[in-house]
Scaffold this active site. Structure first.
Site, PDB file in Angstrom:
ATOM      1  N   ASP A  35      14.443  -0.007  53.846  1.00  0.00           N
ATOM      2  CA  ASP A  35      15.034  -0.694  54.992  1.00  0.00           C
ATOM      3  C   ASP A  35      15.738  -1.976  54.576  1.00  0.00           C
ATOM      4  OD1 ASP A  35      14.831   0.671  57.571  1.00  0.00           O
ATOM      5  OD2 ASP A  35      12.724   0.824  57.054  1.00  0.00           O
ATOM      6  N   GLU A  49      17.727  -2.008  61.046  1.00  0.00           N
ATOM      7  CA  GLU A  49      17.086  -1.971  59.720  1.00  0.00           C
ATOM      8  C   GLU A  49      16.365  -3.293  59.460  1.00  0.00           C
ATOM      9  OE1 GLU A  49      17.026   0.902  58.990  1.00  0.00           O
ATOM     10  OE2 GLU A  49      18.937   1.919  58.732  1.00  0.00           O
ATOM     11  N   HIS A  59      13.159  -3.133  61.209  1.00  0.00           N
ATOM     12  CA  HIS A  59      12.202  -2.273  60.493  1.00  0.00           C
ATOM     13  C   HIS A  59      11.530  -3.055  59.370  1.00  0.00           C
ATOM     14  CE1 HIS A  59      14.778   1.402  61.866  1.00  0.00           C
ATOM     15  NE2 HIS A  59      14.219   0.755  62.863  1.00  0.00           N
ATOM     16  N   TYR A  88       7.325  -3.960  58.917  1.00  0.00           N
ATOM     17  CA  TYR A  88       6.432  -3.784  57.755  1.00  0.00           C
ATOM     18  C   TYR A  88       5.766  -5.112  57.413  1.00  0.00           C
ATOM     19  CZ  TYR A  88       9.280   0.421  57.285  1.00  0.00           C
ATOM     20  OH  TYR A  88       9.948   1.593  57.529  1.00  0.00           O
ATOM     21  N   GLU A 115      18.585   8.389  55.127  1.00  0.00           N
ATOM     22  CA  GLU A 115      18.128   8.454  56.522  1.00  0.00           C
ATOM     23  C   GLU A 115      17.447   9.782  56.841  1.00  0.00           C
ATOM     24  OE1 GLU A 115      18.203   6.064  58.688  1.00  0.00           O
ATOM     25  OE2 GLU A 115      19.537   4.615  57.734  1.00  0.00           O
ATOM     26  N   GLU A 141      15.621   5.879  63.015  1.00  0.00           N
ATOM     27  CA  GLU A 141      16.189   6.573  61.840  1.00  0.00           C
ATOM     28  C   GLU A 141      16.862   7.882  62.264  1.00  0.00           C
ATOM     29  OE1 GLU A 141      16.465   4.576  59.718  1.00  0.00           O
ATOM     30  OE2 GLU A 141      14.643   3.457  59.319  1.00  0.00           O
ATOM     31  N   HIS A 171      20.207   6.997  63.327  1.00  0.00           N
ATOM     32  CA  HIS A 171      21.055   6.642  62.175  1.00  0.00           C
ATOM     33  C   HIS A 171      21.550   7.901  61.457  1.00  0.00           C
ATOM     34  CE1 HIS A 171      18.520   2.686  61.916  1.00  0.00           C
ATOM     35  NE2 HIS A 171      19.220   2.788  63.028  1.00  0.00           N
TER      36      HIS A 171
HETATM   37 ZN    ZN Z   1      15.197   1.699  59.011  1.00  0.00          ZN
HETATM   38 ZN    ZN Z   2      18.120   3.700  59.135  1.00  0.00          ZN
END
Ligand code: ZN
Ligand code: ZN
Length: 346
Positions: free
Chosen positions: A89, A119, A122, A126, A186, A220, A223
């Site tokens: 990401d 992204e 994302h 995490y 992706e 995702e 994407h």
């Molecule tokens: Zn992502």
């Molecule tokens: Zn993505």
């Protein structure tokens, strides 16, 4: 050659949407939401906006407890998969703006900008997972495991090199290949990791983490859909770029991506995690490889793996965006109510 870095301020740019092109166009760079060449771009943009979510709205208190009692193999896989996903990401966030410098259709650039933002979210999720579950020292260790673990480094080098190639050489063919690299990332690279988190959750462990992953998975998927359309429309606009040599190169890239994802799954999950094994993963990733190739308009390259393996049907049930809990949306409307109050205070 079609590929060129586009002018930014360009009063002489074309206004007629029929003249718009993905590459080699002459755009004014004005974001005109009422006149788009591709209606799907407008739909994609709205869908992506509607998918907005905030990582911290998912409670990870139970995950903190679950993590302490994970089996060593589960814990190790959790850490290594997170390390890999954080890298993916993060590099996506940095890579996508390189593409928009060359794409001469504003509506596509708008979609890629939203993707770049997602992204970033994302990577943030995490980070939130690590902050909630492990100590700051362990967090640092997991964040940078990819620099020392040879398997992780090998995987990341493969992806990094594909992206670096476009940094070093900007031509039409390299552009098509970097689109394909994004499509593979992706559509293939996330998936044994996603399956691992869903598998833990179906055993009643780390369900908050799995919920984060479901939102990421939903993004995702969009994407993947965006890159699929981008490749297909480019093929219609510039069929000469997709000659047999290029198609062979793209298929080889996909096959290599599949091979690497299977090898990665065997290393990080293997046969030491209850509920998942390397055969299930290999069948699943080979199926995804075929599916991705078919989505680009080609026949399956490996008909023996053209249907979803029954042993992995639970993954798509977990990933199904329609199953995303409704209480999340209730939580979100509360968040919006708060932000309106903030604006009123100004
Ligand atoms: Zn992502
Ligand atoms: Zn993505």
């Amino acid at each position: 050659m079609l590929l060129a870095k586009k002018a930014l301020f360009n009063p002489q740019g074309d206004i007629d949407v029929k003249l718009g092109r993905i590459l080699g166009g002459n755009p004014t760079n004005l974001n005109d939401f009422n006149h788009m060449k591709y209606p799907w771009a407008s739909q994609w943009y709205r869908q992506a906006m509607n998918n907005f979510w905030i990582p911290e709205e998912i409670n990870l208190a139970q995950d903190l407890k679950d993590y302490q009692v994970l089996e060593p193999a589960q814990k190790q896989a959790y850490d290594k998969i997170l390390s890999f996903l954080i890298f993916l990401d993060s590099i996506q966030t940095a890579n996508l703006p390189r593409l928009t410098e060359y794409i001469t259709l504003s509506e596509i650039c708008l979609c890629l900008n939203i993707q770049t933002f997602q992204e970033s979210v994302h990577s943030q999720s995490y980070s939130y997972m690590l902050d909630s579950i492990v100590s700051p020292a362990e967090r640092m260790e997991i964040l940078y495991q990819w620099k020392d673990d040879e398997h992780l480094l090998r995987r990341n080098t493969f992806i990094g090199n594909l992206y670096n190639e476009f940094q070093e050489k900007q031509d039409d063919r390299t552009f098509v290949k970097v689109l394909m690299a994004n499509y593979i990332l992706e559509g293939i690279y996330f998936y044994s990791g996603f399956a691992f988190f869903y598998n833990l959750s179906r055993q009643g462990k780390m369900s908050g983490s799995a919920q984060e992953i479901r939102y990421i998975n939903r993004d995702e998927n969009t994407h993947l859909w965006l890159f699929r359309n981008l490749i297909r429309e480019l093929k219609t606009e510039e069929p000469q770029l997709f000659d047999p040599k290029m198609e062979e190169e793209l298929l080889n890239m996909l096959k290599e991506g599949v091979r690497q994802e299977i090898a990665w799954g065997q290393y990080v999950i293997g046969d030491k995690i209850k509920g998942l094994n390397s055969t299930m993963l290999a069948d699943y990733i080979q199926y995804l490889g075929n599916l991705r190739w078919q989505s680009l308009g080609y026949a399956p390259y490996d008909p023996a793996h053209a249907t979803e393996p029954a042993s992995m049907a639970w993954v798509s049930q977990y990933a199904d965006a329609n199953l995303v809990k409704t209480d999340f949306f209730e939580a979100r409307s509360t968040a919006y109510a708060k932000s309106t109050a903030l604006v009123d205070d100004l």
